[in-house]
Motif scaffolding. Structure first.
Motif, short mmCIF file in Angstrom:
data_model
loop_
_atom_site.label_atom_id
_atom_site.label_comp_id
_atom_site.label_asym_id
_atom_site.label_seq_id
_atom_site.Cartn_x
_atom_site.Cartn_y
_atom_site.Cartn_z
N LEU A 43 0.83 -1.21 0.00
CA LEU A 43 0.00 0.00 0.00
C LEU A 43 0.86 1.26 0.00
O LEU A 43 0.52 2.26 -0.64
N GLU A 44 1.98 1.22 0.71
CA GLU A 44 2.88 2.37 0.73
C GLU A 44 3.50 2.61 -0.64
O GLU A 44 3.67 3.76 -1.06
N GLU A 45 3.81 1.52 -1.33
CA GLU A 45 4.32 1.66 -2.70
C GLU A 45 3.25 2.23 -3.62
O GLU A 45 3.52 3.06 -4.49
N SER A 46 2.01 1.78 -3.40
CA SER A 46 0.90 2.29 -4.21
C SER A 46 0.69 3.78 -3.96
O SER A 46 0.43 4.54 -4.90
N ARG A 47 0.82 4.20 -2.71
CA ARG A 47 0.68 5.62 -2.39
C ARG A 47 1.78 6.45 -3.07
O ARG A 47 1.52 7.53 -3.61
N LEU A 48 3.00 5.91 -3.08
CA LEU A 48 4.11 6.61 -3.72
C LEU A 48 3.86 6.77 -5.21
O LEU A 48 4.07 7.85 -5.78
N GLN A 49 3.38 5.70 -5.85
CA GLN A 49 3.09 5.78 -7.28
C GLN A 49 1.96 6.76 -7.57
O GLN A 49 1.99 7.50 -8.57
N SER A 50 0.98 6.79 -6.68
CA SER A 50 -0.13 7.74 -6.84
C SER A 50 0.36 9.17 -6.71
O SER A 50 -0.06 10.07 -7.45
N GLN A 51 1.28 9.40 -5.77
CA GLN A 51 1.84 10.73 -5.57
C GLN A 51 2.65 11.17 -6.79
O GLN A 51 2.56 12.32 -7.23
N LEU A 52 3.43 10.24 -7.34
CA LEU A 52 4.22 10.55 -8.53
C LEU A 52 3.31 10.88 -9.71
O LEU A 52 3.58 11.79 -10.49
#
Length: 224
Positions: free
Chosen positions: A6-15
């Motif tokens: 989920l943290e990786e998904s949040r990072l990708q969403s932020q990018l």
């Protein structure tokens, strides 16, 4: 591991949000696209909060099950490694008779047969005993097949991880040399992290399959 995903998904969403904002400034995107990207970030952050809450509740439940008080400061260590050498030494032909001998359900049924008063009752129990032996035997076979599949998935996860690690090492060098953008680097890092998490997840599944097989042989083979 789910939390790390989920943290990786949040990072990708932020990018993706930052990229959309840049495109909007250049007239290559719309305000609606930016709002949609922002919503994706908010959703990812909410999922992380929910996962953290679930993780905390799971830990408290586990502690209470094991006799600790609520809120106890308990250190939870890593699970053991799957025993790959033991898996190689498994003899299904030897383990099935052992599982039938150890089966608690079959022992109970056998005792009921010995204590049966009427002939009809004894015959019915004997038929049930024969049927349950067959089911228990198949249960051990299925547990063994699940073990083999879990081991194969774990092996494939390790192979994928090694490939991703090599690619990640290359990405590190490219970033330092200035020949790779930060966005491209973060995407590769996310892919590498996913492969890393998958190794751990498949390791847990393999360990679960190993324990299921051991318990089946030790007396808990399903008879229904």
């Amino acid at each position: 591991y789910a939390l790390k995903r989920l943290e990786e998904s949040r990072l990708q969403s932020q990018l993706a949000y930052e990229s959309t904002a840049t495109k909007l400034s250049a007239g290559m995107s719309t305000q609606a696209d930016l709002l949609s990207a922002k919503e994706a970030v908010t959703t990812a952050e909410a999922s992380i909060v929910s996962a953290n809450s679930s993780l905390g509740k799971t830990k408290e439940t586990l502690c209470l099950m094991l006799g600790w008080t609520y809120g106890a400061d308990v250190e939870i260590c890593d699970v053991p490694e799957p025993d790959l050498e033991w898996m190689e030494s498994i003899s299904l032909e030897s383990d099935i008779p052992l599982a039938l001998e150890n089966s608690y359900s079959l022992k109970i049924l056998k005792r009921q047969i010995e204590n049966a008063v009427s002939v009809s009752n004894r015959e019915s129990l004997e038929q049930s005993y024969k049927s349950q032996r067959e089911v228990a035997s198949n249960s051990v076979k299925n547990a063994y097949q699940n073990l083999l599949l879990a081991r194969e998935d774990y092996t494939q996860a390790l192979q994928t991880y090694e490939l991703e690690k090599n690619t990640m090492d290359t990405a590190d060098r490219k970033l330092q040399a200035g020949t790779m953008t930060r966005n491209a680097y973060e995407k590769q890092k996310s892919s590498f992290t996913t492969s890393e998490i998958n190794v751990q997840t498949q390791k847990l599944e393999l360990l679960r399959a190993q324990l299921d097989y051991q318990w089946a042989v030790n007396g808990l083979a399903s008879v229904s």
